[in-house]
Design an enzyme around this catalytic site. Structure first.
Site, short mmCIF file in Angstrom:
data_model
loop_
_atom_site.label_atom_id
_atom_site.label_comp_id
_atom_site.label_asym_id
_atom_site.label_seq_id
_atom_site.Cartn_x
_atom_site.Cartn_y
_atom_site.Cartn_z
N TYR A 41 -48.80 4.43 35.43
CA TYR A 41 -48.72 3.57 34.24
C TYR A 41 -49.96 2.69 34.18
O TYR A 41 -50.20 1.87 35.07
CB TYR A 41 -47.43 2.73 34.28
CG TYR A 41 -46.23 3.54 33.84
CD1 TYR A 41 -45.71 4.55 34.66
CD2 TYR A 41 -45.62 3.32 32.60
CE1 TYR A 41 -44.63 5.31 34.26
CE2 TYR A 41 -44.53 4.08 32.19
CZ TYR A 41 -44.04 5.07 33.02
OH TYR A 41 -42.98 5.84 32.61
N TYR A 95 -42.98 15.08 26.87
CA TYR A 95 -44.21 14.63 27.54
C TYR A 95 -44.27 15.15 28.98
O TYR A 95 -45.30 15.64 29.44
CB TYR A 95 -44.22 13.10 27.52
CG TYR A 95 -45.49 12.44 28.00
CD1 TYR A 95 -46.54 12.18 27.13
CD2 TYR A 95 -45.62 12.04 29.32
CE1 TYR A 95 -47.69 11.54 27.58
CE2 TYR A 95 -46.76 11.40 29.77
CZ TYR A 95 -47.80 11.15 28.89
OH TYR A 95 -48.94 10.51 29.34
#
Ligand code: CAA
Length: 241
Positions: free
Chosen positions: A180, A148
């Protein structure tokens, strides 16, 4: 109201869903791409009135066909938000080739595929707004995410290279790097790991999808034409870069 045609990949849920809805509210004609759950895409379309298009952005030919269908139904693509992304987390010593390849294909090769099929039209019409969704984990790295982080980091390089190519013809290319954000993807991180991550976010909370939407709306605006090749980091201060 702009009426411009905007494509959002992975545009029926999570950050992409919120971007699709915000663009539609701001007068764009939105095509929300998806590949996974048809039922969920159908309920998204029913709830929002936004047209959905199923194709795999990781597949070059499928992307060509997908863009063709969108252009037949809505008109030439003027705004592209490359948002589609998946995680297959795991430390490298346990990671399969498939989990590497799937993430690179879906998160990074998809940017090439989609940009390739819209860029000539944008160049001819001398207007284009491309926003690629990167990640704080592409900027800073993250334990358990070589796949990722490599893909997202690749997106940041891709953005800066294509921005140079589009600059003379009013095709801007920027990235937004979310931290996040409170989505299914982040909620899937084990609780004890997520607690530690949140403890390192100066703002003290997860982001919300609206925090990311705000940056995207800014970058796709017609008059954002002097901003290209940049990365807007929206991460609550987690990584200052
Ligand atoms: N730094 C250093 N060490 C770490 C660490 C970190 N960030 N995270 C975990 N470790 C350590 C643990 O403390 C543990 O050590 P001990 O055995 O000594 O206690 C060891 O590594 C193994 O950790 P796990 O038990 O978690 O190992 P696992 O193999 O079960 O799981 C993992 C590994 C799948 C990577 C798991 O840790 C995980 O899911 N981590 C979260 C990764 C992450 O943040 N993903 C983001 C998803 S959301 C997203 O990507 C969106 C975005 O753009 C931000």
């Amino acid at each position: 109201m702009t009426g411009r045609v905007a494509v959002v990949t992975g545009g029926t849920r999570g950050i992409g869903g919120a971007i699709s809805e915000a663009l539609a509210k701001n007068g764009y004609q939105v095509a929300a791409n998806y590949v996974g759950s048809t039922d969920r895409a159908k309920s998204f379309q029913e709830r929002t009135g936004i047209a959905t298009f199923r194709f795999d952005v990781g597949d070059f030919e499928a992307s060509r066909e997908g863009v063709k269908r969108i252009e037949q139904e809505l008109g030439p693509v003027e705004v592209l938000v490359n948002n589609a992304g998946i995680t297959r987390d795991g430390t490298l010593h346990k990671m399969s080739f498939e989990n590497w390849d799937e993430v690179i294909r879906t998160n990074l090769t998809s940017c090439f595929n989609m940009c390739r099929h819209v860029i000539e039209g944008m160049r001819d019409r001398k207007f284009g707004r491309i926003v690629n969704i990167g990640s704080v984990n592409g900027q800073a790295g993250q334990y358990g995410q070589v796949n990722y982080a490599a893909a997202k980091s690749g997106i940041h390089g891709f953005t800066k290279a294509l921005a140079q190519e589009g600059a003379k013809v009013n095709v801007t290319v920027n990235a937004v790097a979310p931290g996040y954000v409170n989505t299914e993807m982040v909620r899937a991180v084990p609780d004890k790991v997520l607690e530690k991550i949140i403890a390192r976010i100066p703002v003290g909370r997860l982001g919300e999808t609206d925090d990311i939407v705000r940056a995207v709306l800014f970058l796709v605006a017609d008059d954002a034409d002097f901003m290209t090749g940049s990365t807007m980091s929206v991460n609550g201060g987690q990584h200052m870069y």
